[in-house]
Write a protein that holds these residues in place. Sequence first.
Motif, PDB file in Angstrom:
ATOM      1  N   ILE A 271       0.747  -1.089  -0.013  1.00 40.22           N
ATOM      2  CA  ILE A 271      -0.035   0.013  -0.024  1.00 40.22           C
ATOM      3  C   ILE A 271       0.839   1.236   0.002  1.00 40.22           C
ATOM      4  CG2 ILE A 271      -1.729   1.343   1.350  1.00 40.22           C
ATOM      5  CD1 ILE A 271      -2.675  -1.146   2.113  1.00 40.22           C
ATOM      6  N   ILE A 272       2.047   1.227   0.646  1.00 42.84           N
ATOM      7  CA  ILE A 272       2.856   2.467   0.800  1.00 42.84           C
ATOM      8  C   ILE A 272       3.562   2.613  -0.694  1.00 42.84           C
ATOM      9  CG2 ILE A 272       4.810   1.649   1.703  1.00 42.84           C
ATOM     10  CD1 ILE A 272       3.513   4.968   2.605  1.00 42.84           C
ATOM     11  N   VAL A 273       3.879   1.585  -1.038  1.00 41.96           N
ATOM     12  CA  VAL A 273       4.445   1.836  -2.436  1.00 41.96           C
ATOM     13  C   VAL A 273       3.367   2.204  -3.368  1.00 41.96           C
ATOM     14  CG1 VAL A 273       5.671   0.605  -4.428  1.00 41.96           C
ATOM     15  CG2 VAL A 273       6.236   0.120  -2.044  1.00 41.96           C
ATOM     16  N   PHE A 274       2.418   1.600  -3.550  1.00 41.55           N
ATOM     17  CA  PHE A 274       1.114   2.110  -4.306  1.00 41.55           C
ATOM     18  C   PHE A 274       0.829   3.460  -4.142  1.00 41.55           C
ATOM     19  CE2 PHE A 274      -3.501   2.554  -5.260  1.00 41.55           C
ATOM     20  CZ  PHE A 274      -3.480   1.966  -6.584  1.00 41.55           C
ATOM     21  N   THR A 275       0.648   3.848  -3.073  1.00 32.83           N
ATOM     22  CA  THR A 275       0.400   5.438  -2.623  1.00 32.83           C
ATOM     23  C   THR A 275       1.348   6.242  -3.213  1.00 32.83           C
ATOM     24  OG1 THR A 275      -0.576   4.902  -0.587  1.00 32.83           O
ATOM     25  CG2 THR A 275       0.028   7.146  -1.059  1.00 32.83           C
ATOM     26  N   SER A 276       2.698   5.825  -3.025  1.00 38.54           N
ATOM     27  CA  SER A 276       3.781   6.777  -3.654  1.00 38.54           C
ATOM     28  C   SER A 276       3.810   7.057  -5.220  1.00 38.54           C
ATOM     29  CB  SER A 276       5.275   6.074  -3.222  1.00 38.54           C
ATOM     30  OG  SER A 276       5.253   5.920  -1.836  1.00 38.54           O
ATOM     31  N   PHE A 277       3.784   5.835  -5.682  1.00 37.72           N
ATOM     32  CA  PHE A 277       3.627   5.838  -7.212  1.00 37.72           C
ATOM     33  C   PHE A 277       2.101   6.506  -7.850  1.00 37.72           C
ATOM     34  CE2 PHE A 277       6.503   2.553  -7.490  1.00 37.72           C
ATOM     35  CZ  PHE A 277       7.393   2.951  -8.394  1.00 37.72           C
ATOM     36  N   LEU A 278       1.236   6.444  -7.061  1.00 42.53           N
ATOM     37  CA  LEU A 278      -0.201   7.107  -7.087  1.00 42.53           C
ATOM     38  C   LEU A 278      -0.138   8.480  -7.080  1.00 42.53           C
ATOM     39  CD1 LEU A 278      -3.350   6.408  -7.337  1.00 42.53           C
ATOM     40  CD2 LEU A 278      -3.262   7.114  -4.967  1.00 42.53           C
ATOM     41  N   VAL A 279       0.835   9.391  -6.058  1.00 41.19           N
ATOM     42  CA  VAL A 279       0.996  10.652  -6.092  1.00 41.19           C
ATOM     43  C   VAL A 279       1.996  11.008  -6.911  1.00 41.19           C
ATOM     44  CG1 VAL A 279       1.686  12.334  -4.219  1.00 41.19           C
ATOM     45  CG2 VAL A 279       0.271  10.463  -3.479  1.00 41.19           C
ATOM     46  N   PHE A 280       2.832  10.363  -7.201  1.00 39.71           N
ATOM     47  CA  PHE A 280       3.975  10.794  -8.299  1.00 39.71           C
ATOM     48  C   PHE A 280       3.337  10.878  -9.687  1.00 39.71           C
ATOM     49  CE2 PHE A 280       6.645   9.119 -11.485  1.00 39.71           C
ATOM     50  CZ  PHE A 280       7.577  10.035 -11.664  1.00 39.71           C
ATOM     51  N   SER A 281       2.812   9.990 -10.018  1.00 40.43           N
ATOM     52  CA  SER A 281       2.022   9.984 -11.610  1.00 40.43           C
ATOM     53  C   SER A 281       1.072  11.093 -11.257  1.00 40.43           C
ATOM     54  CB  SER A 281       1.397   8.509 -11.732  1.00 40.43           C
ATOM     55  OG  SER A 281       0.365   8.189 -10.826  1.00 40.43           O
ATOM     56  N   ALA A 282       0.102  11.271 -10.358  1.00 43.84           N
ATOM     57  CA  ALA A 282      -0.676  12.321 -10.447  1.00 43.84           C
ATOM     58  C   ALA A 282      -0.058  13.729 -10.590  1.00 43.84           C
ATOM     59  CB  ALA A 282      -1.499  12.557  -9.105  1.00 43.84           C
ATOM     60  N   GLY A 283       1.277  13.893  -9.704  1.00 47.91           N
ATOM     61  CA  GLY A 283       1.910  15.010  -9.937  1.00 47.91           C
ATOM     62  C   GLY A 283       2.378  15.347 -11.336  1.00 47.91           C
ATOM     63  N   VAL A 284       2.866  14.263 -12.086  1.00 46.43           N
ATOM     64  CA  VAL A 284       3.200  14.372 -13.401  1.00 46.43           C
ATOM     65  C   VAL A 284       2.151  14.869 -14.522  1.00 46.43           C
ATOM     66  CG1 VAL A 284       3.990  13.161 -15.636  1.00 46.43           C
ATOM     67  CG2 VAL A 284       4.976  12.431 -13.316  1.00 46.43           C
ATOM     68  N   ALA A 285       0.819  14.257 -14.186  1.00 42.82           N
ATOM     69  CA  ALA A 285      -0.239  14.955 -14.918  1.00 42.82           C
ATOM     70  C   ALA A 285      -0.401  16.089 -14.794  1.00 42.82           C
ATOM     71  CB  ALA A 285      -1.466  13.889 -14.648  1.00 42.82           C
ATOM     72  N   LEU A 286      -0.510  16.680 -13.393  1.00 42.28           N
ATOM     73  CA  LEU A 286      -1.135  18.110 -13.059  1.00 42.28           C
ATOM     74  C   LEU A 286       0.205  18.957 -13.612  1.00 42.28           C
ATOM     75  CD1 LEU A 286      -2.255  17.314  -9.390  1.00 42.28           C
ATOM     76  CD2 LEU A 286      -3.733  17.804 -11.451  1.00 42.28           C
ATOM     77  N   LEU A 287       1.400  18.568 -13.751  1.00 41.01           N
ATOM     78  CA  LEU A 287       2.349  19.402 -14.156  1.00 41.01           C
ATOM     79  C   LEU A 287       2.305  19.703 -15.817  1.00 41.01           C
ATOM     80  CD1 LEU A 287       5.584  18.330 -12.428  1.00 41.01           C
ATOM     81  CD2 LEU A 287       4.413  20.385 -12.237  1.00 41.01           C
ATOM     82  N   LEU A 288       1.890  18.736 -16.479  1.00 41.63           N
ATOM     83  CA  LEU A 288       1.535  18.803 -17.800  1.00 41.63           C
ATOM     84  C   LEU A 288       0.345  19.658 -18.361  1.00 41.63           C
ATOM     85  CD1 LEU A 288       1.759  15.074 -18.941  1.00 41.63           C
ATOM     86  CD2 LEU A 288       3.689  16.736 -19.463  1.00 41.63           C
ATOM     87  N   ILE A 289      -0.586  20.206 -17.295  1.00 42.53           N
ATOM     88  CA  ILE A 289      -1.603  21.067 -17.684  1.00 42.53           C
ATOM     89  C   ILE A 289      -1.404  22.274 -16.898  1.00 42.53           C
ATOM     90  CG2 ILE A 289      -3.201  19.211 -18.003  1.00 42.53           C
ATOM     91  CD1 ILE A 289      -4.685  20.170 -15.288  1.00 42.53           C
ATOM     92  N   ARG A 290      -0.151  22.517 -16.263  1.00 41.20           N
ATOM     93  CA  ARG A 290       0.053  23.515 -15.462  1.00 41.20           C
ATOM     94  C   ARG A 290      -0.156  25.112 -16.383  1.00 41.20           C
ATOM     95  NH1 ARG A 290       4.976  21.633 -16.772  1.00 41.20           N
ATOM     96  NH2 ARG A 290       6.527  23.114 -17.374  1.00 41.20           N
ATOM     97  N   GLN A 291      -0.199  26.147 -15.631  1.00 42.99           N
ATOM     98  CA  GLN A 291      -0.037  27.206 -16.202  1.00 42.99           C
ATOM     99  C   GLN A 291       0.834  28.271 -15.656  1.00 42.99           C
ATOM    100  OE1 GLN A 291      -4.049  29.457 -15.827  1.00 42.99           O
ATOM    101  NE2 GLN A 291      -4.175  29.657 -17.998  1.00 42.99           N
ATOM    102  N   GLN A 292       1.120  29.296 -16.032  1.00 39.90           N
ATOM    103  CA  GLN A 292       2.161  29.926 -15.699  1.00 39.90           C
ATOM    104  C   GLN A 292       1.626  30.711 -14.354  1.00 39.90           C
ATOM    105  OE1 GLN A 292       5.217  30.256 -17.265  1.00 39.90           O
ATOM    106  NE2 GLN A 292       6.196  31.649 -15.646  1.00 39.90           N
ATOM    107  N   VAL A 293       2.540  30.942 -13.234  1.00 44.37           N
ATOM    108  CA  VAL A 293       2.446  31.328 -12.097  1.00 44.37           C
ATOM    109  C   VAL A 293       3.375  32.403 -11.765  1.00 44.37           C
ATOM    110  CG1 VAL A 293       1.808  31.215  -9.618  1.00 44.37           C
ATOM    111  CG2 VAL A 293       1.254  29.291 -11.205  1.00 44.37           C
ATOM    112  N   ALA A 294       2.805  33.590 -11.207  1.00 50.76           N
ATOM    113  CA  ALA A 294       3.600  34.839 -10.767  1.00 50.76           C
ATOM    114  C   ALA A 294       4.675  34.257  -9.731  1.00 50.76           C
ATOM    115  CB  ALA A 294       2.921  36.107 -10.394  1.00 50.76           C
ATOM    116  N   PRO A 295       5.906  34.877  -9.863  1.00 51.49           N
ATOM    117  CA  PRO A 295       7.013  34.249  -8.897  1.00 51.49           C
ATOM    118  C   PRO A 295       6.349  34.487  -7.259  1.00 51.49           C
ATOM    119  CG  PRO A 295       7.806  35.541 -10.480  1.00 51.49           C
ATOM    120  CD  PRO A 295       6.627  35.788 -10.600  1.00 51.49           C
ATOM    121  N   GLU A 296       5.637  35.609  -6.974  1.00 50.85           N
ATOM    122  CA  GLU A 296       5.469  35.868  -5.431  1.00 50.85           C
ATOM    123  C   GLU A 296       4.181  34.821  -5.325  1.00 50.85           C
ATOM    124  OE1 GLU A 296       3.561  39.017  -8.451  1.00 50.85           O
ATOM    125  OE2 GLU A 296       5.109  38.035  -7.893  1.00 50.85           O
TER     126      GLU A 296
END
Length: 329
Positions: free
Chosen positions: A32-57
């Motif tokens: 379960i802990i390994v599954f959770t780690s890959f679950l969060v990691f892969s979700a992060g990858v997908a969210l980064l792919l649709i990210r939008q530019q953010v002001a530095p502050e």
Amino acid sequence: MKGSAYALGTVIIWSLLGVVNRYCILKFDVNIIVFTSFLVFSAGVALLLIRQQVAPESWKSGVRYSWLYTIMQITKSFFMISTYLYITTTETSILINIEVVISYLLAYLFFKRIPHRGDYWGILVISGGFILFIYSLSPSIRIPAVVLLLIAATASCIRSIVVEETTLKTPDTTVRQKCGISGFTMFIAGLALIIFFFFIAILKFVIGSNLPAIFSFLHYLPTISDVLNPATIISACIAGFFINAASVYFFYAALKWTKTETFMAFRVFQPALTYSFELFAAGFYTAMKPNLDIKDYLLGGFILFGSVLILVMPTKATINARSKSFITE
């Protein structure tokens, strides 16, 4: 209309994610802990792919909150998925309504918000139904199920408070900008966990079975076969990339475009949606079948009635005064 669509979509995705996660741990016997780690990691990858530019502050302040969000996301995911070892996804989706009660408690602790007089009836009904439902479970699973569920619910509520705080502080931040910030911290945290557990697995392999007393805790951590299990990696990455990431996007969109009351109205249907998905999954793996009896239906309905009661009881406050910390998974 747009807000209602996002609210309904969020509830559907949450229901689907819970059933998929339970299917994976039962069918593939994943760690379960390994599954959770890959679950969060892969979700992060997908969210980064649709990210939008953010002001530095905005990025700097957003990332600070996002680390707490990600920690709570990992905590919630791990303990929620662990709960599926003891009870079905449908039962969990009913019992997780205890989040409403925990939300009131945390809203008072963090924001000094006192529940309205009419809300106490809903809190009482949900709490009573939760206790009765827990006591209807087999004594052998009662304690672990309730402990895991309460930890998951608390983490989910804290996560929602973080989202509420960031929404108030940066109301102009778009949904995709929030996804980019969360995606960054989820990607880093998930990758760090994967590397950490892989290092621990190698250490266990090198030391062997005769671990010194000081390293006895390593028995509870993943082995190399756990970390490199193809079923774990593939199932977690698919669920994380497509479903978990979508749940984050819709969650942010729902917070932006809906009122608490609208979202909660759709949230009441989550157990029914989960039950439908679980019955469908049982066609592929019989262990997924939600074996509920009449007592479960009655107690589940009692708990959901408490949630509805909070929505319909009149209050002196305006809608805008109601906290969005209700919106929890």
